[in-house]
Design a protein around this motif. Structure first.
Motif, PDB file in Angstrom:
ATOM      1  N   THR A 584      18.248  67.620  18.456  1.00 26.98           N
ATOM      2  CA  THR A 584      17.817  68.351  17.260  1.00 26.98           C
ATOM      3  C   THR A 584      19.023  68.825  16.480  1.00 26.98           C
ATOM      4  OG1 THR A 584      16.517  70.194  16.408  1.00 26.98           O
ATOM      5  CG2 THR A 584      17.646  70.571  18.497  1.00 26.98           C
ATOM      6  N   THR A 585      18.873  68.922  15.178  1.00 26.92           N
ATOM      7  CA  THR A 585      19.947  69.467  14.351  1.00 26.92           C
ATOM      8  C   THR A 585      19.490  70.772  13.721  1.00 26.92           C
ATOM      9  OG1 THR A 585      19.142  68.193  12.488  1.00 26.92           O
ATOM     10  CG2 THR A 585      20.931  67.216  13.778  1.00 26.92           C
ATOM     11  N   LYS A 586      18.306  71.251  14.145  1.00 23.02           N
ATOM     12  CA  LYS A 586      17.747  72.459  13.543  1.00 23.02           C
ATOM     13  C   LYS A 586      17.960  73.648  14.456  1.00 23.02           C
ATOM     14  CE  LYS A 586      14.285  69.464  11.595  1.00 23.02           C
ATOM     15  NZ  LYS A 586      12.921  68.965  11.778  1.00 23.02           N
ATOM     16  N   LEU A 594       9.933  63.800  17.645  1.00 26.59           N
ATOM     17  CA  LEU A 594      10.032  62.360  17.447  1.00 26.59           C
ATOM     18  C   LEU A 594       9.874  61.606  18.754  1.00 26.59           C
ATOM     19  CD1 LEU A 594      12.842  61.979  14.755  1.00 26.59           C
ATOM     20  CD2 LEU A 594      10.379  61.634  14.503  1.00 26.59           C
TER      21      LEU A 594
HETATM   22  P1  ADP Z   1      13.035  68.780  15.702  1.00 28.65           P
HETATM   23  O1  ADP Z   1      12.274  68.646  14.419  1.00 28.65           O
HETATM   24  O2  ADP Z   1      12.529  69.894  16.537  1.00 28.65           O
HETATM   25  O3  ADP Z   1      14.509  68.841  15.528  1.00 28.65           O
HETATM   26  P2  ADP Z   1      12.366  66.020  16.126  1.00 28.65           P
HETATM   27  O4  ADP Z   1      12.379  65.175  17.323  1.00 28.65           O
HETATM   28  O5  ADP Z   1      11.126  66.024  15.328  1.00 28.65           O
HETATM   29  O6  ADP Z   1      12.733  67.485  16.588  1.00 28.65           O
HETATM   30  O7  ADP Z   1      13.567  65.589  15.204  1.00 28.65           O
HETATM   31  C1  ADP Z   1      14.795  65.340  15.755  1.00 28.65           C
HETATM   32  C2  ADP Z   1      15.877  65.318  14.720  1.00 28.65           C
HETATM   33  O8  ADP Z   1      15.729  64.179  13.902  1.00 28.65           O
HETATM   34  C3  ADP Z   1      15.838  66.453  13.740  1.00 28.65           C
HETATM   35  O9  ADP Z   1      16.468  67.623  14.241  1.00 28.65           O
HETATM   36  C4  ADP Z   1      16.562  65.855  12.552  1.00 28.65           C
HETATM   37  O10 ADP Z   1      17.963  65.968  12.714  1.00 28.65           O
HETATM   38  C5  ADP Z   1      16.223  64.421  12.603  1.00 28.65           C
HETATM   39  N1  ADP Z   1      15.120  64.136  11.686  1.00 28.65           N
HETATM   40  C6  ADP Z   1      13.810  64.069  11.975  1.00 28.65           C
HETATM   41  N2  ADP Z   1      13.093  63.769  10.860  1.00 28.65           N
HETATM   42  C7  ADP Z   1      13.994  63.651   9.853  1.00 28.65           C
HETATM   43  C8  ADP Z   1      13.900  63.340   8.477  1.00 28.65           C
HETATM   44  N3  ADP Z   1      12.709  63.094   7.863  1.00 28.65           N
HETATM   45  N4  ADP Z   1      15.039  63.274   7.773  1.00 28.65           N
HETATM   46  C9  ADP Z   1      16.246  63.514   8.357  1.00 28.65           C
HETATM   47  N5  ADP Z   1      16.404  63.800   9.642  1.00 28.65           N
HETATM   48  C10 ADP Z   1      15.283  63.873  10.407  1.00 28.65           C
END
Ligand code: ADP
Length: 624
Positions: A584-586, A594
């Motif tokens: 995750t980048t959040k 995902l």
């Molecule tokens: P989370 O949303 O909790 O971080 P996810 O597995 O849904 O976990 O997403 C993993 C990472 O994928 C996100 O933290 C983000 O960096 C990247 N990501 C997901 N969806 C997008 C998007 N639509 N655009 C850019 N980066 C995305």
């Protein structure tokens, strides 16, 4: 035949032609007899030009013209009693009310002429009618003012028409004697003795005709009387004209007063309605300034009417809705549209917002009146608040369901992973102890390290086991329409879309094959992708935040779902890593969305992948 049937002009022409016929055959005496008849006919008809022509062409005819049908008073100017003249003139000219003038005029005329009966004929539009009739009784004259159509039993028709055409006065001294008009039905039947017919002429224009008769005696209308009557007639013509103008003016005035009163009454009704209406009503000038506002309008917005008058519609509109308000005004001024119905936010005087349902009509300028808007508003703030709360609830719900799933998952992962982690820590601490001191127990240390490796592997197993769970989980299978499932999700994210000012575009293919699978799980996937897209755009300020949701037919019987955003995208190197668990980048991210989504899609025999757009943002696609 022409004579029998009263066609005097045909009779004239027939006589003239007969005369020519006789001349050609040398029958001069007969010819003159016919000519004489022709001349009489033309005279009666009023064709004076023809009479003149005949007289010039056949001078001999005049000698035979023994009958003198017309006595005009033009030639007989006589002395008049000045006192009488003044009296008459004053009496007639002093009267401006038409009815009273007519009354007076008839009285004077009949009395001074010594007539038995008198008629005043006046024009009413195109028609001439009898305006008054006077009769001499035993010792007084009785005048009846009326408006009756003329009958041939009222007066000699041919005489009247003659006077109207020639505008000459005609006296028949003794109508019983053969005259030009003795053929007239009225004269034949009534046999009036003395007849006088005077045109009332003003500046060459016929204003009426005065007809007087006396059945008892011939030669009643003497020269002296005629002189006075002529004066009365010319005075009457002028006064009648003025009186009629005056009457028209009075009528016009009355009409206008009535119209004004009706208008005032109507205005009063409307203003009562506007004042007492619970809807806010206002008039706005084309430049947007308030002209007037009713009480409800003032109370809704907290401004007095005079405060409103120094403000424009745009000024008291909430900032975000100002552009729309200005656009409406501009559009109406260009005459593009007149009626508007929309919802907008007003800014109250106290700074709070008011949602209003607005009906506005533009009334374009006419003549000297400049155009204006009528605006009727009702306060719908309560309704709007309720709607907003509902949307919020929906969004919260969506969030909760996501968080719950994630939270449960995280809890179970934490629980499963905690044990091996605790083991690792314990073994690591023990190893440190065995390594401490002068003779470290290396056998024990290597044993502990083996346990550490074992626990580490166990933890890894737990995680892959969790993912396996999703893969293996027996999904509930049902057949459903993917577009419908998407539309349900879109309703859920609506307030999230609005809050983030995202433009949502849907491009759902029709005639897609239905899909078989766990509807709720797949909706979870779509919800995830959409919320990720919205989150990826939350920091974007310099371009449109656009989220596109598309369904298309894939290869064979495949259905392909695309979620494209214009967000920040990701590094090319991370393209596969983003599907890893815990990537995750959040700040508050779990990094599981995902990876779970991919598991769900794959368990349905499909594929989920991500790519970067040509422009900004990322596209996520999966097939089923
Ligand atoms: P989370 O949303 O909790 O971080 P996810 O597995 O849904 O976990 O997403 C993993 C990472 O994928 C996100 O933290 C983000 O960096 C990247 N990501 C997901 N969806 C997008 C998007 N639509 N655009 C850019 N980066 C995305």
């Amino acid at each position: 035949m022409a004579r029998e049937n009263g066609f005097v002009h045909d009779e004239g022409i027939a006589n003239e032609l007969a005369a020519q016929f006789c001349f050609q055959r040398g029958l001069e005496r007969f010819a003159y007899s016919y000519l004489y008849n022709a001349r009489n006919c033309y005279l009666r008809w009023g064709a004076l030009g023809k009479v003149k022509q005949l007289d010039e062409r056949y001078p001999a005819i005049e000698q035979r013209n023994t009958l003198l049908p017309i006595a005009t008073i033009e030639t007989r100017i006589e002395r008049l009693d000045l006192g009488t003249v003044m009296e008459v003139s004053e009496a007639v000219s002093g009267e401006i009310v038409l009815e009273q003038l007519v009354q007076k005029l008839m009285l004077i005329a009949v009395e001074h002429a010594g007539a038995e009966r008198g008629l005043l004929i006046l024009p009413y539009g195109e028609q001439y009618r009898i305006a008054a009739e006077a009769r001499t009784g035993h010792d007084e004259v009785e005048v009846q003012v009326q408006q009756a159509s003329m009958l041939s039993s009222d007066l000699p028709d041919s005489l009247l028409r003659y006077v109207m055409r020639t505008q000459e006065n005609v006296i028949l001294d003794d109508a019983a004697v053969q005259t030009l008009f003795s053929e007239d039905e009225y004269i034949r039947q009534r046999r009036p003795r003395s007849v006088l017919c005077l045109p009332l002429v003003k500046q060459g224009e016929l204003k009426g005709v005065l007809y007087l008769e006396n059945n008892l005696a011939p030669r009643v209308f003497t020269t002296k009387r005629l002189g006075l009557l002529k004066l009365i007639a010319s005075q009457a013509a002028i006064s009648l004209d003025h009186a009629r103008l005056y009457a028209d003016l009075v009528q016009e005035n009355n009409d206008r007063r009535n119209a004004e009163e009706a208008l005032r009454a109507s205005e009063e009704r409307w203003s009562m309605l506007a004042e007492n209406s619970s809807a806010g009503i206002a008039l706005i000038a084309p430049d947007g300034r308030y002209i007037a506002a009713n009480l409800a309008f003032q109370e809704m917005l907290g401004y007095t009417e005079s405060e409103l008058q120094s403000r424009t519609a745009t000024e008291i509109t909430y900032e975000e809705d100002r552009a729309a308000t200005e656009a409406h005004i501009a559009e109406a001024q260009k005459g593009r549209r007149r009626v508007y119905r929309y919802e907008k936010r007003y800014l109250r005087k106290d700074g709070t917002l008011m949602w209003a349902d607005v009906s506005s009509v533009f009334v374009p300028a006419t003549g000297s009146n400049s155009g204006f808007f009528t605006v009727v508003i009702t306060d719908i703030t309560k309704r709007k608040r309720a709607e907003e709360r509902l949307h919020q609830k929906e969004a919260e719900l969506a969030h909760i369901s996501r968080v719950t799933t994630m939270g449960e998952l995280a809890a179970s992962i934490a629980h499963e992973v905690n044990q091996p982690l605790a083991g690792i820590v314990t073994n690591a601490k023990a190893s440190l102890n065995w390594l401490a001191g002068d003779s470290p127990n290396l056998a024990e240390v290597s044993e502990a390290i083996r346990r550490i490796i074992r626990d580490g592997n166990r933890a890894a197993d737990v995680v892959s086991h969790m993912r396996g769970l999703f893969k293996k989980a027996e999904a509930a299978k049902e057949r459903f329409d993917i577009n419908e499932a998407i539309e349900e999700i879109v309703i859920l994210i609506q307030s999230e879309v609005q809050r983030n000012k995202v433009t949502l575009q849907m491009d759902l293919a029709s005639n897609l094959p239905s899909v078989v699978g766990d509807r709720v799980q797949l909706q979870q996937v779509m919800l995830n992708l959409m919320l990720n897209g919205i989150e990826a755009m939350s920091t974007v300020e310099d371009r449109e935040r656009a989220l596109l949701i598309r369904t298309q037919q894939g290869e064979g019987s495949q259905v392909c779902v695309t979620v494209r955003d214009s967000g920040i995208g990701f590094d090319l190197q991370s393209a596969e890593r983003i599907f890893d668990s815990f990537h995750t980048t959040k700040a508050g991210g779990l990094g599981l969305g995902l990876s779970i989504s991919r598991s769900i899609v794959e368990s349905h025999g499909g594929r989920l992948w991500a790519k970067l757009n040509d422009g900004p943002g990322a596209t996520f696609q999966f097939t089923l």
